[in-house]
Scaffold this motif. Structure first.
Motif, PDB file in Angstrom:
ATOM      1  N   THR A  29       0.852  -1.194   0.000  1.00  0.00           N
ATOM      2  CA  THR A  29       0.000   0.000   0.000  1.00  0.00           C
ATOM      3  C   THR A  29       0.884   1.239   0.000  1.00  0.00           C
ATOM      4  O   THR A  29       1.790   1.362   0.833  1.00  0.00           O
ATOM      5  N   VAL A  30       0.636   2.161  -0.941  1.00  0.00           N
ATOM      6  CA  VAL A  30       1.408   3.409  -1.004  1.00  0.00           C
ATOM      7  C   VAL A  30       0.455   4.569  -1.236  1.00  0.00           C
ATOM      8  O   VAL A  30      -0.636   4.413  -1.787  1.00  0.00           O
ATOM      9  N   SER A  31       0.889   5.762  -0.818  1.00  0.00           N
ATOM     10  CA  SER A  31       0.148   6.987  -1.115  1.00  0.00           C
ATOM     11  C   SER A  31       0.438   7.407  -2.556  1.00  0.00           C
ATOM     12  O   SER A  31       1.532   7.165  -3.076  1.00  0.00           O
ATOM     13  N   THR A  32      -0.551   8.040  -3.176  1.00  0.00           N
ATOM     14  CA  THR A  32      -0.387   8.476  -4.561  1.00  0.00           C
ATOM     15  C   THR A  32      -0.770   9.943  -4.702  1.00  0.00           C
ATOM     16  O   THR A  32      -1.598  10.469  -3.948  1.00  0.00           O
ATOM     17  N   ASN A  33      -0.140  10.585  -5.664  1.00  0.00           N
ATOM     18  CA  ASN A  33      -0.494  11.958  -6.023  1.00  0.00           C
ATOM     19  C   ASN A  33      -0.457  12.050  -7.539  1.00  0.00           C
ATOM     20  O   ASN A  33       0.552  11.713  -8.160  1.00  0.00           O
ATOM     21  N   LEU A  34      -1.560  12.470  -8.131  1.00  0.00           N
ATOM     22  CA  LEU A  34      -1.665  12.538  -9.586  1.00  0.00           C
ATOM     23  C   LEU A  34      -2.086  13.947  -9.986  1.00  0.00           C
ATOM     24  O   LEU A  34      -3.140  14.430  -9.566  1.00  0.00           O
ATOM     25  N   LYS A  35      -1.227  14.606 -10.771  1.00  0.00           N
ATOM     26  CA  LYS A  35      -1.551  15.944 -11.288  1.00  0.00           C
ATOM     27  C   LYS A  35      -1.818  15.832 -12.786  1.00  0.00           C
ATOM     28  O   LYS A  35      -0.990  15.296 -13.529  1.00  0.00           O
ATOM     29  N   LEU A  36      -2.964  16.324 -13.213  1.00  0.00           N
ATOM     30  CA  LEU A  36      -3.351  16.304 -14.617  1.00  0.00           C
ATOM     31  C   LEU A  36      -3.600  17.742 -15.067  1.00  0.00           C
ATOM     32  O   LEU A  36      -4.394  18.459 -14.445  1.00  0.00           O
ATOM     33  N   GLU A  37      -2.924  18.157 -16.139  1.00  0.00           N
ATOM     34  CA  GLU A  37      -3.062  19.539 -16.609  1.00  0.00           C
ATOM     35  C   GLU A  37      -2.821  19.606 -18.109  1.00  0.00           C
ATOM     36  O   GLU A  37      -2.315  18.661 -18.720  1.00  0.00           O
ATOM     37  N   LEU A  38      -3.203  20.732 -18.696  1.00  0.00           N
ATOM     38  CA  LEU A  38      -2.915  21.017 -20.099  1.00  0.00           C
ATOM     39  C   LEU A  38      -1.820  22.057 -20.151  1.00  0.00           C
ATOM     40  O   LEU A  38      -1.886  23.088 -19.470  1.00  0.00           O
ATOM     41  N   ASP A  39      -0.773  21.797 -20.959  1.00  0.00           N
ATOM     42  CA  ASP A  39       0.301  22.786 -21.065  1.00  0.00           C
ATOM     43  C   ASP A  39      -0.058  23.864 -22.087  1.00  0.00           C
ATOM     44  O   ASP A  39      -1.153  23.858 -22.668  1.00  0.00           O
ATOM     45  N   ASP A  40       0.864  24.787 -22.311  1.00  0.00           N
ATOM     46  CA  ASP A  40       0.582  25.925 -23.203  1.00  0.00           C
ATOM     47  C   ASP A  40       0.313  25.488 -24.635  1.00  0.00           C
ATOM     48  O   ASP A  40      -0.336  26.200 -25.403  1.00  0.00           O
ATOM     49  N   ALA A  41       0.842  24.315 -24.996  1.00  0.00           N
ATOM     50  CA  ALA A  41       0.633  23.800 -26.357  1.00  0.00           C
ATOM     51  C   ALA A  41      -0.639  22.959 -26.459  1.00  0.00           C
ATOM     52  O   ALA A  41      -0.944  22.424 -27.524  1.00  0.00           O
ATOM     53  N   GLY A  42      -1.352  22.827 -25.351  1.00  0.00           N
ATOM     54  CA  GLY A  42      -2.589  22.044 -25.365  1.00  0.00           C
ATOM     55  C   GLY A  42      -2.382  20.563 -25.148  1.00  0.00           C
ATOM     56  O   GLY A  42      -3.330  19.780 -25.281  1.00  0.00           O
ATOM     57  N   PHE A  91      -1.783  17.200 -22.954  1.00  0.00           N
ATOM     58  CA  PHE A  91      -2.236  16.671 -21.670  1.00  0.00           C
ATOM     59  C   PHE A  91      -1.014  16.159 -20.918  1.00  0.00           C
ATOM     60  O   PHE A  91      -0.300  15.286 -21.404  1.00  0.00           O
ATOM     61  N   VAL A  92      -0.745  16.716 -19.732  1.00  0.00           N
ATOM     62  CA  VAL A  92       0.451  16.359 -18.970  1.00  0.00           C
ATOM     63  C   VAL A  92       0.030  15.658 -17.682  1.00  0.00           C
ATOM     64  O   VAL A  92      -0.808  16.160 -16.926  1.00  0.00           O
ATOM     65  N   GLN A  93       0.627  14.497 -17.452  1.00  0.00           N
ATOM     66  CA  GLN A  93       0.305  13.675 -16.280  1.00  0.00           C
ATOM     67  C   GLN A  93       1.568  13.510 -15.438  1.00  0.00           C
ATOM     68  O   GLN A  93       2.599  13.065 -15.941  1.00  0.00           O
ATOM     69  N   THR A  94       1.482  13.879 -14.167  1.00  0.00           N
ATOM     70  CA  THR A  94       2.593  13.687 -13.231  1.00  0.00           C
ATOM     71  C   THR A  94       2.099  12.804 -12.101  1.00  0.00           C
ATOM     72  O   THR A  94       1.221  13.201 -11.328  1.00  0.00           O
ATOM     73  N   LEU A  95       2.642  11.604 -12.014  1.00  0.00           N
ATOM     74  CA  LEU A  95       2.212  10.618 -11.032  1.00  0.00           C
ATOM     75  C   LEU A  95       3.341  10.363 -10.037  1.00  0.00           C
ATOM     76  O   LEU A  95       4.453  10.022 -10.421  1.00  0.00           O
ATOM     77  N   SER A  96       3.027  10.549  -8.753  1.00  0.00           N
ATOM     78  CA  SER A  96       3.991  10.271  -7.690  1.00  0.00           C
ATOM     79  C   SER A  96       3.435   9.173  -6.793  1.00  0.00           C
ATOM     80  O   SER A  96       2.260   9.224  -6.395  1.00  0.00           O
ATOM     81  N   PHE A  97       4.266   8.180  -6.507  1.00  0.00           N
ATOM     82  CA  PHE A  97       3.870   7.109  -5.593  1.00  0.00           C
ATOM     83  C   PHE A  97       5.130   6.573  -4.937  1.00  0.00           C
ATOM     84  O   PHE A  97       6.153   6.380  -5.592  1.00  0.00           O
ATOM     85  N   ILE A 126       6.701  10.000 -12.078  1.00  0.00           N
ATOM     86  CA  ILE A 126       6.729   9.758 -13.525  1.00  0.00           C
ATOM     87  C   ILE A 126       5.889  10.838 -14.207  1.00  0.00           C
ATOM     88  O   ILE A 126       4.721  11.050 -13.849  1.00  0.00           O
ATOM     89  N   THR A 127       6.496  11.525 -15.171  1.00  0.00           N
ATOM     90  CA  THR A 127       5.783  12.550 -15.934  1.00  0.00           C
ATOM     91  C   THR A 127       5.691  12.116 -17.391  1.00  0.00           C
ATOM     92  O   THR A 127       6.675  11.662 -17.976  1.00  0.00           O
ATOM     93  N   SER A 128       4.500  12.225 -17.965  1.00  0.00           N
ATOM     94  CA  SER A 128       4.302  11.883 -19.372  1.00  0.00           C
ATOM     95  C   SER A 128       3.288  12.846 -19.967  1.00  0.00           C
ATOM     96  O   SER A 128       2.524  13.498 -19.245  1.00  0.00           O
ATOM     97  N   SER A 129       3.297  12.959 -21.303  1.00  0.00           N
ATOM     98  CA  SER A 129       2.371  13.889 -21.950  1.00  0.00           C
ATOM     99  C   SER A 129       1.714  13.218 -23.143  1.00  0.00           C
ATOM    100  O   SER A 129       2.210  12.220 -23.682  1.00  0.00           O
ATOM    101  N   ALA A 130       0.568  13.790 -23.545  1.00  0.00           N
ATOM    102  CA  ALA A 130      -0.256  13.156 -24.566  1.00  0.00           C
ATOM    103  C   ALA A 130      -0.978  14.211 -25.396  1.00  0.00           C
ATOM    104  O   ALA A 130      -1.161  15.355 -24.966  1.00  0.00           O
ATOM    105  N   THR A 131      -1.395  13.787 -26.574  1.00  0.00           N
ATOM    106  CA  THR A 131      -2.298  14.618 -27.374  1.00  0.00           C
ATOM    107  C   THR A 131      -3.737  14.266 -27.009  1.00  0.00           C
ATOM    108  O   THR A 131      -4.024  13.157 -26.555  1.00  0.00           O
ATOM    109  N   VAL A 132      -4.620  15.223 -27.195  1.00  0.00           N
ATOM    110  CA  VAL A 132      -6.044  15.002 -26.945  1.00  0.00           C
ATOM    111  C   VAL A 132      -6.788  15.219 -28.255  1.00  0.00           C
ATOM    112  O   VAL A 132      -6.682  16.279 -28.882  1.00  0.00           O
TER     113      VAL A 132
END
Length: 269
Positions: free
Chosen positions: A162-175, A177-183, A188-194
């Motif tokens: 069992t671990v604590s998690t923190n997930l930040k989801l945002e859109l950068d200036d280029a539109g 989708f940026v995901q930052t997952l901490s556990f 781990i940071t990754s980005s995607a197109t929408v």
């Protein structure tokens, strides 16, 4: 700690809902009403499962043990499916979440070439209870910071983690989708197109992932294609309330072996 069989018993009852089929691109292919009954027999030593789908013949199953392809969490959430990826064979899994009087299940199937082929979403509530509907997920519903807890159980039955998690989801200036997952101690940071209802993580050609945003608060995450000798995950997400989300992750090693199952419960802050 309750046994796997005792965890299964939390799913007993008559579940009314629908089986909704989608293409790998998230296009609606069909929807049929359903009632799934799970009844305990012989003092709950045997389960009789009856699946009724509109316009189809009833499916009746009885079982008194669980196979290696299935694992349950303490709240009754579960996953069952392929335990090994092999060449030229169909592959897939079901991931099932449960919350109060509702269940959300997702089946992801891949063809013999490893291409994502079919998705079926099953949204259900216990007969005789109110059918609270979760709205379709949109990117805007997900943006923000989510904090929670992840419980991982393992196919080799080592102790759960069992671990604590923190997930930040945002859109950068280029539109993007940026995901930052901490556990634990990892981030781990990754980005995607929408594009419409598809979030496509495309930066690493060897690790392509897509998230399909679906009705009933659901999202389906998987590679568009699974490859031999590459680790991968299958995931279902459920936006139960605007500030409450569950996710389940079925993880496979680079040998194609199913190794673990993770249940994440997170709240938007």
């Amino acid at each position: 700690m309750p046994s796997q069989w005792e965890r299964l018993l939390l799913n007993l009852g008559e579940w009314e809902g629908s089986f909704t089929r989608f293409s790998p691109q998230g296009e609606l292919l069909g929807d049929v009403k359903s009632v799934v009954s799970l009844e305990g027999l012989n003092n709950n030593q045997t389960i009789r499962q009856i699946v009724r789908r509109q316009g189809q013949e009833d499916l009746v199953l009885e079982y008194s043990s669980l196979g290696k392809s299935t694992l349950f969490f303490e709240n009754g959430a579960f996953s069952q499916g392929s335990i090994q990826l092999a060449p030229f064979t169909e592959f897939g899994a079901e991931l099932g979440l449960i919350y109060e009087n509702r269940r959300l299940r997702l089946v992801q199937l891949f063809d013999k070439n490893g291409q994502l082929d079919k998705l079926t979403l099953i949204s259900e509530h216990l007969v005789g209870t109110e059918a609270v509907e979760s709205p379709a997920v949109k990117v805007d519903n997900l943006l923000g910071e989510w904090r929670g807890e992840a419980i991982t159980i393992y196919t080799d039955f080592r102790p759960p983690l069992t671990v604590s998690t923190n997930l930040k989801l945002e859109l950068d200036d280029a539109g993007r989708f940026v995901q930052t997952l901490s556990f634990g101690d990892r981030t781990i940071t990754s980005s995607a197109t929408v594009k419409g209802s598809i979030i496509h993580f495309d930066r690493d050609p060897q690790k392509q992932m897509q998230v399909l945003l679906l009705p009933h608060g659901a999202s389906a995450t998987s590679p568009p294609k699974i490859n031999l000798r590459q680790s991968f995950i299958l995931e279902v997400g459920w936006l139960i309330k605007p500030n409450l989300r569950q996710r389940m992750v079925r993880s496979y090693s680079d040998k194609g072996e199913w190794v673990s199952l993770t249940l994440v419960t997170e709240h938007k802050i």
